[in-house]
Design a protein around this motif. Structure first.
Motif, PDB file in Angstrom:
ATOM      1  N   ASP A  14      31.645 -21.414  39.561  1.00  0.00           N
ATOM      2  CA  ASP A  14      32.070 -20.662  38.490  1.00  0.00           C
ATOM      3  C   ASP A  14      32.070 -19.248  38.309  1.00  0.00           C
ATOM      4  O   ASP A  14      32.926 -18.458  38.034  1.00  0.00           O
ATOM      5  N   ARG A  15      30.985 -18.488  39.174  1.00  0.00           N
ATOM      6  CA  ARG A  15      30.866 -17.334  39.298  1.00  0.00           C
ATOM      7  C   ARG A  15      32.157 -16.647  40.001  1.00  0.00           C
ATOM      8  O   ARG A  15      32.276 -15.683  39.721  1.00  0.00           O
ATOM      9  N   VAL A  16      32.365 -17.425  41.055  1.00  0.00           N
ATOM     10  CA  VAL A  16      33.405 -17.018  41.926  1.00  0.00           C
ATOM     11  C   VAL A  16      34.713 -16.704  41.145  1.00  0.00           C
ATOM     12  O   VAL A  16      35.561 -15.892  41.111  1.00  0.00           O
ATOM     13  N   ARG A  17      35.014 -17.898  40.451  1.00  0.00           N
ATOM     14  CA  ARG A  17      36.341 -17.929  39.615  1.00  0.00           C
ATOM     15  C   ARG A  17      36.369 -16.810  38.746  1.00  0.00           C
ATOM     16  O   ARG A  17      37.625 -16.492  38.427  1.00  0.00           O
ATOM     17  N   GLN A  18      35.357 -16.540  37.922  1.00  0.00           N
ATOM     18  CA  GLN A  18      35.350 -15.420  36.802  1.00  0.00           C
ATOM     19  C   GLN A  18      35.678 -14.250  37.778  1.00  0.00           C
ATOM     20  O   GLN A  18      36.266 -13.177  36.975  1.00  0.00           O
ATOM     21  N   MET A  19      35.527 -14.033  39.057  1.00  0.00           N
ATOM     22  CA  MET A  19      35.999 -12.688  39.654  1.00  0.00           C
ATOM     23  C   MET A  19      37.463 -12.574  40.075  1.00  0.00           C
ATOM     24  O   MET A  19      37.904 -11.680  40.543  1.00  0.00           O
ATOM     25  N   PHE A  20      38.140 -13.797  40.057  1.00  0.00           N
ATOM     26  CA  PHE A  20      39.465 -13.879  40.205  1.00  0.00           C
ATOM     27  C   PHE A  20      40.529 -13.876  39.079  1.00  0.00           C
ATOM     28  O   PHE A  20      40.508 -14.970  38.495  1.00  0.00           O
ATOM     29  N   PRO A  21      41.050 -12.609  38.708  1.00  0.00           N
ATOM     30  CA  PRO A  21      41.991 -12.562  37.534  1.00  0.00           C
ATOM     31  C   PRO A  21      42.884 -13.501  37.631  1.00  0.00           C
ATOM     32  O   PRO A  21      43.385 -14.275  36.426  1.00  0.00           O
ATOM     33  N   ALA A  22      43.606 -13.778  38.609  1.00  0.00           N
ATOM     34  CA  ALA A  22      44.699 -14.873  38.455  1.00  0.00           C
ATOM     35  C   ALA A  22      44.375 -16.294  38.238  1.00  0.00           C
ATOM     36  O   ALA A  22      45.332 -17.091  37.684  1.00  0.00           O
ATOM     37  N   GLN A  39      44.577 -15.696  46.392  1.00  0.00           N
ATOM     38  CA  GLN A  39      44.452 -15.082  45.335  1.00  0.00           C
ATOM     39  C   GLN A  39      43.436 -13.585  45.520  1.00  0.00           C
ATOM     40  O   GLN A  39      42.745 -13.893  46.350  1.00  0.00           O
ATOM     41  N   ILE A  40      43.345 -12.812  44.572  1.00  0.00           N
ATOM     42  CA  ILE A  40      42.607 -11.401  44.825  1.00  0.00           C
ATOM     43  C   ILE A  40      41.482 -11.082  44.048  1.00  0.00           C
ATOM     44  O   ILE A  40      41.889 -11.535  42.754  1.00  0.00           O
ATOM     45  N   PRO A  41      40.276 -11.054  44.205  1.00  0.00           N
ATOM     46  CA  PRO A  41      39.218 -10.500  43.320  1.00  0.00           C
ATOM     47  C   PRO A  41      39.665  -9.193  42.706  1.00  0.00           C
ATOM     48  O   PRO A  41      40.332  -8.559  43.184  1.00  0.00           O
ATOM     49  N   GLN A  42      38.948  -8.996  41.339  1.00  0.00           N
ATOM     50  CA  GLN A  42      39.374  -8.063  40.600  1.00  0.00           C
ATOM     51  C   GLN A  42      38.581  -6.790  41.514  1.00  0.00           C
ATOM     52  O   GLN A  42      39.313  -5.830  41.369  1.00  0.00           O
ATOM     53  N   LYS A  43      37.448  -6.774  42.183  1.00  0.00           N
ATOM     54  CA  LYS A  43      37.065  -5.886  43.061  1.00  0.00           C
ATOM     55  C   LYS A  43      38.200  -5.235  43.844  1.00  0.00           C
ATOM     56  O   LYS A  43      38.259  -3.842  44.006  1.00  0.00           O
ATOM     57  N   ALA A  44      39.095  -6.036  44.664  1.00  0.00           N
ATOM     58  CA  ALA A  44      39.952  -5.732  45.521  1.00  0.00           C
ATOM     59  C   ALA A  44      41.078  -4.817  44.619  1.00  0.00           C
ATOM     60  O   ALA A  44      41.778  -3.924  45.114  1.00  0.00           O
TER      61      ALA A  44
END
Ligand SMILES: Cc1ncc(COP(=O)(O)O)c(C=O)c1O
Length: 422
Positions: A14-22, A39-44
């Motif tokens: 769940d925490r992982v998914r929050q980090m991916f805007p797509a 897909q790409i995490p917000q951080k990238a």
């Protein structure tokens, strides 16, 4: 079974998914086509935007922004070296994609063929890691085929008789983009080196799924694509320093004849390299999350990454088990490749299958209409499709990564049941 449940419960999906805007965009697809691109995490995304907004300049200048670009590239080289467990960041070269690095190395090797002129390729590989070596027949290379076994694996026992004092190189994948089979590449390298040959590994598919250790694997060259590893479009090549030094590559006179310069002539996409660095940082932070959010500085960058990739491996095995059981239970479904639940560790959560009486393109289109993204066709592995005796339309591929969930698998299997008419 208890271990499986524990792994599922422990992985912070769940925490992982929050980090991916797509993944959180209203109406977005359910991404089951990750083998084509993840897909790409917000951080990238933030790292790419920051680069373009503040230092979109050429490297090598004496002013602030240019020096920041130099530092960012050096940092990315270090991160990728840790990700691969390379001995030296200068063994990492950045570029456009994996295919162009395969071509660069094969063109160089084509110039060094002497008594050793045999190159071993496989019919399991993506065509990128086949065609580029076949092109060397014009330089006098002799191609030997290491054929996939009926169960979709590449057996080292089948490689052994192909190796001899004439073998220059073995080119093979670490994991199949179509069947998901994982190859015992450390054993491949051991056998190839015993025959005096080099080993070129295509880690494009394996990289988002498990730890890579080029030194433990003992290979000579390895390529990856950033856009499969939660970063933007780019590629990188690792080569053993001595192997890279020996390669005759094209370069302008003013470019030093040493790695990485001799491997990456011209300008690559700096912002995407910065994005790759941030994607690796995302993985390191996932390693902390999987270790009870430990951030006490006692773990090395490598340990954090290995922890993340091992947790991903464990979690994805649960996904593979569920997907295998789900597709396998559909009347008229044929799954290709490894199907033994006990052998789940030898495959990625990448599944190639067909439904009786429904063309693969129809299955993919009907899934797309339900908001589920998969791929149909030959997966750029036409020789494997032939080996599997598949028609022109090929098959359907569902390919998962660590942000996918059991709930998505249930929705996917329900949709497939409907399409299959069960
Ligand atoms: C196993 C494998 N090798 C090579 C490639 C080509 O990679 P790139 O697009 O970075 O050239 C792909 C692309 O899907 C792949 O799956």
């Amino acid at each position: 079974m208890r271990e499986r449940a524990a792994n599922l419960a422990e992985f912070p999906v769940d925490r992982v998914r929050q980090m991916f805007p797509a993944l959180n965009r209203p109406g977005s697809s359910m991404f089951f086509d990750n083998a084509a691109g993840a897909q790409i995490p917000q951080k990238a995304l933030d790292a790419v935007a920051d680069h373009l907004l503040t230092r979109s300049v050429q490297r090598g200048g004496c002013y602030r922004e240019s020096q920041e670009v130099d530092a960012a590239i050096a940092q990315a080289r270090k991160s990728v070296a840790v990700f691969l467990n390379a001995a030296d960041p200068d063994e990492i070269a950045f570029g456009m994609n994996a295919t162009s690095f395969m071509r660069l190395v094969s063109l160089a090797i084509g110039q060094t063929l002497a008594e050793r002129r045999e190159i071993i390729v496989t019919d399991l590989d993506h065509e990128a890691n086949v065609a580029t070596w076949l092109a060397l027949e014009r330089e006098g290379a002799v191609i030997r085929w290491w054929n996939v076994a009926d169960d979709g694996t590449l057996r080292v026992a089948d490689l052994e008789p192909l190796l001899s004092s004439r073998t220059r190189l073995v080119a093979c994948t670490v994991a199949s983009n179509a069947l998901g089979t994982i190859i015992d590449v450390a054993e491949v390298a051991r056998r190839a080196h015993a025959a005096g040959a080099e080993v070129f590994l295509d880690a494009v598919q394996y990289a988002p799924h498990g730890p890579i250790d080029v030194r433990a694997w003992g290979c000579d060259y390895l390529v990856c694509s950033g856009y499969k590893i939660f970063a933007p479009h780019m590629g990188f090549l690792w080569g053993r320093r001595a192997a890279l030094e020996a390669l005759p590559t094209f370069r302008e006179d003013f470019i030093p004849n040493t790695p990485p310069s001799k491997i990456e002539v011209g300008t690559f996409v700096y912002e995407n390299v910065v994005g790759m660095n941030a994607a690796i940082e995302y993985l390191a932070e996932l390693g902390d999350l999987c270790d009870g959010d430990r951030k006490d500085g006692s773990s090395s960058h490598r340990q954090r990454l290995v922890r993340a990739m091992e947790a991903i491996c464990q979690y994805e095995r649960c996904l593979s088990g569920a997907l295998l059981a789900g597709i396998g239970a559909i009347k008229g479904a044929t799954v290709y490749g490894i199907q033994d639940p006990k052998a789940i560790a030898q495959r990625l959560p990448t599944f190639l299958f067909n439904l009786a009486g429904v063309p693969p393109a129809t299955v993919a289109a009907r899934l797309a209409a339900k908001g589920i993204a998969v791929r149909d066709g030959n997966m750029y592995s036409p020789r494997l499709m032939k080996r599997l005796v598949l028609s022109e339309g090929g098959a359907v591929r569902a390919s998962l990564v660590h942000y996918n969930t059991q709930d998505e698998i249930r929705r996917f299997v329900n949709a497939l049941e409907e399409i299959a008419g069960n």
